[in-house]
Design a protein around this motif. Structure first.
Motif, mmCIF file in Angstrom:
data_model
loop_
_atom_site.group_PDB
_atom_site.id
_atom_site.type_symbol
_atom_site.label_atom_id
_atom_site.label_comp_id
_atom_site.label_asym_id
_atom_site.label_seq_id
_atom_site.Cartn_x
_atom_site.Cartn_y
_atom_site.Cartn_z
ATOM 1 N N THR A 76 -29.372 57.778 45.920
ATOM 2 C CA THR A 76 -29.714 56.477 45.355
ATOM 3 C C THR A 76 -29.537 55.398 46.432
ATOM 4 N N SER A 102 -29.544 68.781 41.346
ATOM 5 C CA SER A 102 -30.269 69.750 40.530
ATOM 6 C C SER A 102 -29.283 70.511 39.638
ATOM 7 N N GLU A 115 -28.486 62.367 43.275
ATOM 8 C CA GLU A 115 -29.037 63.122 42.156
ATOM 9 C C GLU A 115 -28.893 64.606 42.490
ATOM 10 N N THR A 149 -18.836 64.219 39.581
ATOM 11 C CA THR A 149 -19.707 63.682 38.535
ATOM 12 C C THR A 149 -18.964 62.614 37.730
ATOM 13 N N LYS A 170 -25.900 63.133 38.088
ATOM 14 C CA LYS A 170 -25.524 62.279 39.208
ATOM 15 C C LYS A 170 -24.088 62.546 39.617
#
Length: 314
Positions: free
Chosen positions: A65, A51, A49, A17, A2
């Motif tokens: 989110t 990858s 989110e 992050t 995240k």
């Protein structure tokens, strides 16, 4: 993984992050937020989110989110495109100027009404108060501050050039995630340079021919404040078109009108012509300012035009 989006250039993003690492990322071409039609599916302040990063160190945004709030605008009254300015903010601060250039009261009120509509606390900062050097200018400044404070907004006068009011502003911003917005030329970049050591944002002179500012900020970015908190810088805007306002709810976004409207004779009063309208009575008695009422009418007209076009299938 995240992260919080801290930079949006339009073509790519940077997310920070939880451990403070900055990650370059992209949104796939078909990435969209359900239920919101905007030019930018991802905004600064979004928690996303990510990858795993590819060989080039770039990650893809796989989800956004749910936002606790956001600020959105239409580029112009004629535009169908909406743009999310920032998401998940504690406060939206409008930087305005009463000279060089002059911010219109309609622009101020549209920004504040939009903040009300999208559940974002708002404040007003009048910058370049050092340029208000006549008695008439200072009386205007005092009147503007009194008006918006009397409605319930935090309002303060500052000068990024002289430092006047900066300590008060820094204290107000502390420990908040704050969106900073305003017309081009009102001195947002200069303010941020004064508040955030090392920001070194580019600034430009005001056009002497048109007394307007030039765009020096070309994309949105979040900066950490020395005393705690974050500030989101955004490109200057010339117009502030409202988005998805229902005509019968426009008065709800003007606190002083909403407070008085429960005394109107009719529950569906538009505060334009109806008998027994408490808002029109308050306007007549100068308990509601004419400038605020004019702004209310301009949004009311815009929402009516939008509803008419929808019914006609435009």
């Amino acid at each position: 993984m995240k992260g919080t989006i801290i930079r949006n250039t339009g073509s790519h993003y940077v997310a920070r992050t939880c451990d403070g690492e900055e990650v370059k990322c992209l949104a796939k071409g078909n990435f969209r937020i359900k239920g919101i039609r905007t030019t930018n599916p991802v905004a600064v302040g979004d928690i996303v989110e990510l990858s795993d990063r590819g060989p080039d160190g770039v990650a893809f945004i796989t989800a956004v989110t749910p936002r606790r709030n956001y600020i959105i605008r239409r580029a112009s009254n004629l535009s169908k495109a909406a743009h999310i300015i920032a998401a998940n903010v504690d406060c939206a601060v409008l930087v305005a100027t009463l000279a060089h250039p002059t911010t219109s009261f309609t622009f101020i009120d549209r920004f504040l009404a939009t903040s009300e509509a999208y559940n974002v606390p708002a404040a007003l900062v009048i910058n370049k108060c050092d340029l208000l050097d006549t008695e008439e200018d200072r009386e205007l400044l005092d009147a503007v501050l009194y008006l918006y404070r009397s409605i319930g907004y935090d309002a303060m006068a500052v000068s990024a050039a002289t430092g006047e009011g900066l300590e008060e502003l820094a204290s107000f911003l502390r420990d908040k995630v704050t969106l900073l917005s305003g017309n081009s030329g009102v001195g947002k970049s200069t303010l941020i340079n004064a508040l955030v050591p090392g920001a070194d944002l580019r600034t430009a002179e005001i056009s002497s021919a048109h007394d307007t500012g030039m765009h020096t900020t070309t994309f949105s970015e979040m900066y950490p404040l020395p005393g705690g908190g974050q500030i989101i810088d955004t490109p200057g805007v010339r117009g502030f078109g409202v988005v998805e306002f229902a005509r019968e709810e426009v008065g709800h976004y003007f606190p002083e009108i909403f407070k008085i409207s429960d005394k109107c004779r009719f529950g569906n009063c538009t505060h334009t012509h109806e008998p027994g309208c408490a808002v029109l009575e308050a306007l007549e008695e100068n308990r509601i300012s004419q400038s605020r009422y004019n702004s209310y009418l301009s949004i009311l007209e815009e929402t009516q035009d939008a509803e008419d076009k929808y019914r006609k299938g435009y």
